[in-house]
Design a protein around this motif. Structure first.
Motif, short mmCIF file in Angstrom:
data_model
loop_
_atom_site.label_atom_id
_atom_site.label_comp_id
_atom_site.label_asym_id
_atom_site.label_seq_id
_atom_site.Cartn_x
_atom_site.Cartn_y
_atom_site.Cartn_z
N TRP A 100 -12.32 -9.59 6.62
CA TRP A 100 -11.73 -8.48 7.36
C TRP A 100 -11.41 -7.34 6.40
CZ3 TRP A 100 -10.22 -9.78 12.60
CH2 TRP A 100 -10.30 -11.15 12.90
N ALA A 101 -11.87 -6.13 6.72
CA ALA A 101 -11.53 -4.97 5.90
C ALA A 101 -10.17 -4.42 6.33
CB ALA A 101 -12.59 -3.89 6.05
N ILE A 102 -9.34 -4.07 5.35
CA ILE A 102 -7.99 -3.58 5.62
C ILE A 102 -7.96 -2.06 5.63
CG2 ILE A 102 -5.60 -3.58 4.82
CD1 ILE A 102 -6.29 -6.13 3.22
N ASP A 103 -7.40 -1.48 6.68
CA ASP A 103 -7.06 -0.06 6.68
C ASP A 103 -5.67 0.04 6.06
OD1 ASP A 103 -6.12 2.52 7.23
OD2 ASP A 103 -7.21 2.64 9.14
N SER A 104 -5.61 0.43 4.81
CA SER A 104 -4.34 0.41 4.09
C SER A 104 -3.35 1.45 4.58
CB SER A 104 -4.59 0.61 2.59
OG SER A 104 -5.22 1.86 2.34
N CYS A 105 -3.82 2.39 5.40
CA CYS A 105 -2.92 3.41 5.94
C CYS A 105 -2.19 2.92 7.19
CB CYS A 105 -3.69 4.69 6.27
SG CYS A 105 -4.38 5.52 4.83
N THR A 106 -2.82 2.00 7.94
CA THR A 106 -2.25 1.56 9.21
C THR A 106 -1.96 0.07 9.27
OG1 THR A 106 -4.42 1.14 10.22
CG2 THR A 106 -3.53 3.39 10.40
N ASN B 114 -10.54 -4.53 10.28
CA ASN B 114 -11.87 -4.41 10.85
C ASN B 114 -12.65 -5.69 10.54
OD1 ASN B 114 -14.31 -3.37 11.94
ND2 ASN B 114 -14.92 -2.63 9.92
N HIS C 223 -4.26 -1.98 10.14
CA HIS C 223 -5.26 -2.51 11.05
C HIS C 223 -6.38 -3.17 10.26
CE1 HIS C 223 -4.22 -0.37 15.04
NE2 HIS C 223 -3.17 -0.33 14.25
N LYS D 167 -8.46 -5.19 -0.77
CA LYS D 167 -9.14 -4.43 0.27
C LYS D 167 -9.53 -5.27 1.48
CE LYS D 167 -11.11 -1.01 -2.91
NZ LYS D 167 -12.36 -0.40 -3.45
N SER E 54 0.86 -1.18 0.00
CA SER E 54 0.00 0.00 0.00
C SER E 54 0.89 1.23 0.00
CB SER E 54 -0.91 0.00 1.24
OG SER E 54 -1.70 1.19 1.27
N LYS F 281 -15.35 -7.97 9.61
CA LYS F 281 -16.59 -7.71 8.89
C LYS F 281 -17.64 -8.79 9.10
CE LYS F 281 -17.31 -5.20 5.83
NZ LYS F 281 -18.07 -3.94 5.70
#
Length: 388
Positions: free
Chosen positions: A312-318, A322, A320, A279, A219, A324
């Motif tokens: 699981w949703a990926i926070d591409s900035c961190t 989520n 982390h 994602k 990312s 789902k």
């Protein structure tokens, strides 16, 4: 088969998509998936390779050369094997060669731009590397065998090193191998001139966690590695730092495999995939049939106990994640599953139900939906892959 409406991203067509299924019955079964004009799907068997050795455990599609590699675990014999097959539009496979290998291969990956193949040997406590020949066959390059000075935190499962998957990093410069028995993620740098591997410093996972499967994501300028542990039943994300011949992993997130809910006793987390749109992380868990689903035979009212798949949703900035969804896998022991190139369908192999099911996916929110097709395959199913 169960009907469904057409899925976004998969065009209604008479053209068939091939899938390949490995089974401990000693077979590779070729399937074709079709979708009718009314939107309903069907899976049909088109060929069976019965010379694939006693215990086929993993299938890899070589996208560079249109070859299928099959590793055989060799559960009842001293050694395993590695076989190469040429694909065809019909789904029929033609064997190119087969080699005896160190016992217990359970995973393989193509690397070095289609020039090399790496194997993880679970019961053989080893990693091996192979040259891919112009024919699509293979030739042994190296064998690395590991030992433990004493059993690990879980002595029943960690009596020896147990490499469980071979992965190639996004730069095609490293092979990464989660080792369930040694609580390590082993790292090997790739010599692009020869396809040979050089062992680097491994990453130490949590003691007793049992690293099993993983996947990478790039990312921007950041590379993430996501790791599922079988004994700890966790999903953890790391940032990856590249050094000269080395990789460094720094944890940024970890969760139980069921998200915020407690992990049921007896659970055994298994697969870890990155969705095609990069994602979502998709995982599976065995031995916890928390769902009861309608029978695939409409004349049979008996409910089917089902293990689970997760999204699981990926926070591409961190890095982390989520949580789902926890969804039914379609039966018992989803050891492995795969996703088509559009991300609209997941093919799940139910090891102890001898069944392959197809589950629709919502590519926007990453969740699993209805079962749209299923087929029974003799023996314990170990792997199912798309050829699309």
């Amino acid at each position: 088969m169960r009907p469904s409406l057409p899925l976004s991203g998969l065009v209604t067509s008479v053209a068939a998509v091939n899938l390949y299924v490995s089974s401990y019955a000693g077979t590779i079964t070729s399937l074709q998936l079709t979708q009718d004009t009314n939107g309903s799907y069907s899976l049909s068997q088109v060929a069976v390779n019965e010379d694939s050795a006693p215990n086929p455990s993993w299938l890899t599609k070589d996208e560079y050369n249109d070859i299928i590699y099959c590793v055989d675990e060799g559960l009842t014999v001293p050694n395993g094997s590695l076989a190469s097959y040429k694909t065809s539009p019909s789904g029929e496979l033609t064997k190119i060669d087969r080699h005896t290998v160190i016992s217990g291969p359970v995973s393989s990956v193509v690397y070095n731009g289609g020039k090399g193949l790496a194997l993880a040997h679970y019961s053989g406590s080893s990693v091996s590397s192979w040259s891919i020949l112009p024919s699509g066959g293979t030739k042994l390059l190296q064998e690395f065998t590991f030992t433990l000075s004493k059993p690990g935190t879980d002595p029943d499962r960690q009596d020896a090193p147990h490499p469980h998957e071979a992965l190639v990093d996004p730069t095609d410069s490293f092979i990464v191998v989660p080792d369930l028995g040694a609580d390590l993620v082993r790292v090997f740098s790739i010599d692009h001139a020869t396809s040979k591997l050089t062992e680097s410093t491994p990453f130490n996972a949590v003691p007793g966690s049992g690293p099993r499967h993983g996947t990478f994501l790039v990312s921007g300028d950041t590379t993430y590695f996501f790791l599922v542990t079988e004994l700890g039943n966790t999903l953890t994300s790391y940032t990856v730092t590249y050094g000269k011949g080395t990789l460094t992993f720094n944890e940024v997130f970890t969760s139980g495999i069921f998200g915020t809910k407690p992990t049921p006793e007896g659970a055994a987390a298994a697969e870890c995939l990155l969705s095609p749109d990069k994602k979502f992380i998709l995982t599976s868990t065995r031995n916890v049939t928390v769902f009861q689903i309608p029978n695939f035979d409409p004349t049979n009212s008996t409910l089917i106990p089902s293990d689970t798949v997760q999204s699981w949703a990926i926070d591409s900035c961190t890095g982390h994640l989520n949580f789902k969804q926890n969804a039914p896998a379609g039966g018992f022991f989803p050891r492995q599953f795969s996703v088509n190139k559009d991300g609209t369908l997941a093919a799940v192999g139910l090891q102890y139900d001898s069944r392959v099911v197809l589950i629709e996916r919502d590519v926007k929110d990453g969740t699993f939906g209805k079962f749209v097709a299923e087929i029974d395959i003799p023996g314990q199913i170990t792997s199912v892959i798309f050829d699309d």
